[in-house]
Design a protein around this motif. Sequence first.
Motif, PDB file in Angstrom:
ATOM      1  N   TYR A 122       0.744  -1.051   0.329  1.00 53.09           N
ATOM      2  CA  TYR A 122      -0.077   0.222   0.174  1.00 53.09           C
ATOM      3  C   TYR A 122       0.668   1.224  -0.205  1.00 53.09           C
ATOM      4  N   GLU A 123       2.063   1.091   0.754  1.00 53.61           N
ATOM      5  CA  GLU A 123       2.897   1.955   0.488  1.00 53.61           C
ATOM      6  C   GLU A 123       3.233   2.581  -0.678  1.00 53.61           C
ATOM      7  N   TYR A 124       3.780   1.601  -1.449  1.00 57.22           N
ATOM      8  CA  TYR A 124       4.640   1.469  -3.413  1.00 57.22           C
ATOM      9  C   TYR A 124       3.588   2.144  -4.066  1.00 57.22           C
ATOM     10  N   ILE A 125       0.922   2.143  -3.556  1.00 55.79           N
ATOM     11  CA  ILE A 125       0.458   2.608  -4.086  1.00 55.79           C
ATOM     12  C   ILE A 125       0.477   4.268  -3.823  1.00 55.79           C
ATOM     13  N   LEU A 126       1.011   4.341  -2.522  1.00 59.54           N
ATOM     14  CA  LEU A 126       0.380   5.858  -2.097  1.00 59.54           C
ATOM     15  C   LEU A 126       1.914   6.483  -2.882  1.00 59.54           C
ATOM     16  N   ASP A 127       3.283   6.564  -2.889  1.00 58.43           N
ATOM     17  CA  ASP A 127       3.981   6.788  -3.063  1.00 58.43           C
ATOM     18  C   ASP A 127       4.599   7.193  -4.521  1.00 58.43           C
ATOM     19  N   SER A 128       3.824   5.757  -5.619  1.00 53.63           N
ATOM     20  CA  SER A 128       4.074   6.108  -6.762  1.00 53.63           C
ATOM     21  C   SER A 128       2.652   6.930  -7.000  1.00 53.63           C
ATOM     22  N   THR A 129       2.024   7.317  -6.457  1.00 51.03           N
ATOM     23  CA  THR A 129       0.400   8.216  -7.541  1.00 51.03           C
ATOM     24  C   THR A 129       1.385   9.460  -7.488  1.00 51.03           C
ATOM     25  N   LEU A 130       0.091   9.773  -8.387  1.00 51.81           N
ATOM     26  CA  LEU A 130       0.942  11.610  -8.809  1.00 51.81           C
ATOM     27  C   LEU A 130      -0.339  12.944  -8.077  1.00 51.81           C
ATOM     28  N   SER A 131      -0.957  12.184  -7.385  1.00 50.70           N
ATOM     29  CA  SER A 131      -2.008  12.555  -6.751  1.00 50.70           C
ATOM     30  C   SER A 131      -0.803  12.639  -5.356  1.00 50.70           C
ATOM     31  N   GLY A 132      -0.964  13.967  -4.834  1.00 56.61           N
ATOM     32  CA  GLY A 132      -0.662  14.414  -3.516  1.00 56.61           C
ATOM     33  C   GLY A 132      -1.746  13.211  -2.435  1.00 56.61           C
ATOM     34  N   ILE A 133      -1.807  12.758  -1.943  1.00 60.02           N
ATOM     35  CA  ILE A 133      -2.598  12.327  -0.308  1.00 60.02           C
ATOM     36  C   ILE A 133      -1.999  12.704   0.985  1.00 60.02           C
ATOM     37  N   ILE A 134      -2.775  13.258   1.683  1.00 56.14           N
ATOM     38  CA  ILE A 134      -2.650  13.301   2.933  1.00 56.14           C
ATOM     39  C   ILE A 134      -4.091  12.894   3.527  1.00 56.14           C
ATOM     40  N   SER A 135      -3.593  12.541   5.110  1.00 54.48           N
ATOM     41  CA  SER A 135      -4.326  11.779   5.591  1.00 54.48           C
ATOM     42  C   SER A 135      -4.568  12.713   7.297  1.00 54.48           C
ATOM     43  N   ILE A 136      -5.435  12.611   7.948  1.00 48.56           N
ATOM     44  CA  ILE A 136      -5.699  13.181   9.344  1.00 48.56           C
ATOM     45  C   ILE A 136      -7.264  12.939  10.214  1.00 48.56           C
ATOM     46  N   ASN A 137      -6.628  13.057  11.564  1.00 53.61           N
ATOM     47  CA  ASN A 137      -7.543  12.783  12.607  1.00 53.61           C
ATOM     48  C   ASN A 137      -8.560  13.684  12.949  1.00 53.61           C
ATOM     49  N   PHE A 138      -9.388  14.094  13.861  1.00 49.76           N
ATOM     50  CA  PHE A 138     -10.133  15.179  13.832  1.00 49.76           C
ATOM     51  C   PHE A 138      -9.133  16.075  15.100  1.00 49.76           C
ATOM     52  N   LEU A 139      -7.935  15.438  14.919  1.00 47.51           N
ATOM     53  CA  LEU A 139      -7.091  16.211  16.402  1.00 47.51           C
ATOM     54  C   LEU A 139      -6.517  17.534  15.174  1.00 47.51           C
ATOM     55  N   GLY A 140      -6.386  17.029  14.802  1.00 47.37           N
ATOM     56  CA  GLY A 140      -5.425  17.612  13.100  1.00 47.37           C
ATOM     57  C   GLY A 140      -4.100  17.228  12.627  1.00 47.37           C
ATOM     58  N   HIS A 141      -3.812  15.864  13.088  1.00 48.75           N
ATOM     59  CA  HIS A 141      -2.490  15.695  13.663  1.00 48.75           C
ATOM     60  C   HIS A 141      -2.483  14.844  11.984  1.00 48.75           C
ATOM     61  N   LEU A 142      -1.485  14.652  11.563  1.00 55.75           N
ATOM     62  CA  LEU A 142      -0.897  14.426  10.058  1.00 55.75           C
ATOM     63  C   LEU A 142      -0.862  12.941  10.278  1.00 55.75           C
ATOM     64  N   THR A 143      -2.075  11.964  10.051  1.00 53.53           N
ATOM     65  CA  THR A 143      -1.537  10.412   9.624  1.00 53.53           C
ATOM     66  C   THR A 143      -0.992   9.886   8.880  1.00 53.53           C
ATOM     67  N   SER A 144      -0.602  10.746   7.699  1.00 51.40           N
ATOM     68  CA  SER A 144      -0.148   9.301   6.691  1.00 51.40           C
ATOM     69  C   SER A 144       0.021  10.764   5.562  1.00 51.40           C
ATOM     70  N   ILE A 145       1.348  11.152   4.758  1.00 55.87           N
ATOM     71  CA  ILE A 145       1.765  12.361   3.686  1.00 55.87           C
ATOM     72  C   ILE A 145       2.304  11.284   2.001  1.00 55.87           C
ATOM     73  N   ASN A 146       2.369  11.441   1.395  1.00 56.05           N
ATOM     74  CA  ASN A 146       2.422  11.579   0.200  1.00 56.05           C
ATOM     75  C   ASN A 146       4.055  12.062  -0.247  1.00 56.05           C
ATOM     76  N   PRO A 147       5.463  11.524  -1.096  1.00 56.22           N
ATOM     77  CA  PRO A 147       6.145  12.271  -1.935  1.00 56.22           C
ATOM     78  C   PRO A 147       5.188  13.237  -2.952  1.00 56.22           C
ATOM     79  N   ALA A 148       4.419  13.078  -3.701  1.00 56.09           N
ATOM     80  CA  ALA A 148       3.488  13.593  -4.016  1.00 56.09           C
ATOM     81  C   ALA A 148       3.148  14.849  -3.512  1.00 56.09           C
ATOM     82  N   ALA A 149       2.506  14.842  -2.601  1.00 55.94           N
ATOM     83  CA  ALA A 149       1.881  15.981  -1.709  1.00 55.94           C
ATOM     84  C   ALA A 149       2.884  16.369  -1.253  1.00 55.94           C
ATOM     85  N   ILE A 150       4.525  15.916  -1.160  1.00 53.48           N
ATOM     86  CA  ILE A 150       5.096  17.001  -0.274  1.00 53.48           C
ATOM     87  C   ILE A 150       6.110  17.939  -2.249  1.00 53.48           C
ATOM     88  N   GLU A 151       6.093  17.533  -2.835  1.00 57.34           N
ATOM     89  CA  GLU A 151       6.023  18.405  -3.900  1.00 57.34           C
ATOM     90  C   GLU A 151       5.377  18.947  -4.441  1.00 57.34           C
TER      91      GLU A 151
END
Length: 324
Positions: free
Chosen positions: A144-173
């Motif tokens: 699943y990490e390979y899929i997230l790292d390979s996609t061209l879309s930026g993807i970020i997930s957060i919880n309801f405390l506003g804490h970032l739980t995941s972010i892929n390289p495309a989002a950082i770029e």
Amino acid sequence: MEKIVKINEEIEKAFRGTPSYSTLYRGISGNLYKSAFVPIRDHKNKIRWVLSVDADPEFFRLIDTILKWIAVSGAVSLCVTVFIGLIFATTVVKKIKKLDLVAKQISMGNFNVTVDSPGKDEIDRLAATFNGMIYSINEMKKFYEYILDSTLSGIISINFLGHLTSINPAAIEILELENNQEHYLNRNIFDVLSKHGNIPHNLKKQMNDKSSEDYIELSFKALSGEDKYLGANVSLLKNESRETIGMTFSFLDISEIKKLEKKLALNARLAALGKMAAGIAHEIRNPLGSIQIYMDLLKKKISHSDTLTRTQISNVTEHTVDRQ
């Protein structure tokens, strides 16, 4: 024969006519004895005496020694059994503690652990199965990490405390963040994106409403100084029980599309302006054509000897009507 210390019930039984024998007992010397008692009758069949026969003390001394050895052997066997049991129990407890520790590490999201248990008992086989399960989970997680790292879309997930739980390289770029993924995990999303235009405001609104958004356009000022546009959607993140546990924010850089849209809009405006100019020119040419016809008629009516007037009319026609 040594004197018997005690006359017991067996002797009394013998006097009542019933042959009997005693249990083992120790004499004054400390030797073990076992006696048999038989009633002796006279010629009138009356019991006059009781014959007592004692077993050989040496025989019972041997039995006594054997009993002592049995007792000592039993005590030693019991101690050895308890000792081995303690060692076995300690070993089992240690292995179970290892399993418990690894299970806690996995529950905290650390899948790079294994149970070190090289033996061949049931606990070791359980540990081997546990390691196989960890390996399978780890491989699935990597997939699943390979899929997230390979996609061209930026993807970020957060919880309801506003804490970032995941972010892929495309989002950082796309967001032009400076550090790697691990640097931003568990950090507040609104602090991370505090300089990213209207993105924090829209995310906070969606988080407060706990609502999803199919498509929104967001923008922020890029490092180059130009406006950067994102086409994004926000969706609710649910667990296996369909409980909402956070949000996912996925987006694409649509800045080039926006530039093309601006160029198309400019081209459309220029085309409309050109069409309008052509219409105006057409409207102007119509009366000028009529004027030119009348000027030609006027020129024909003027005498050929009036060269000056004819020249002036020709100049007006050349410089005004013909140029249109």
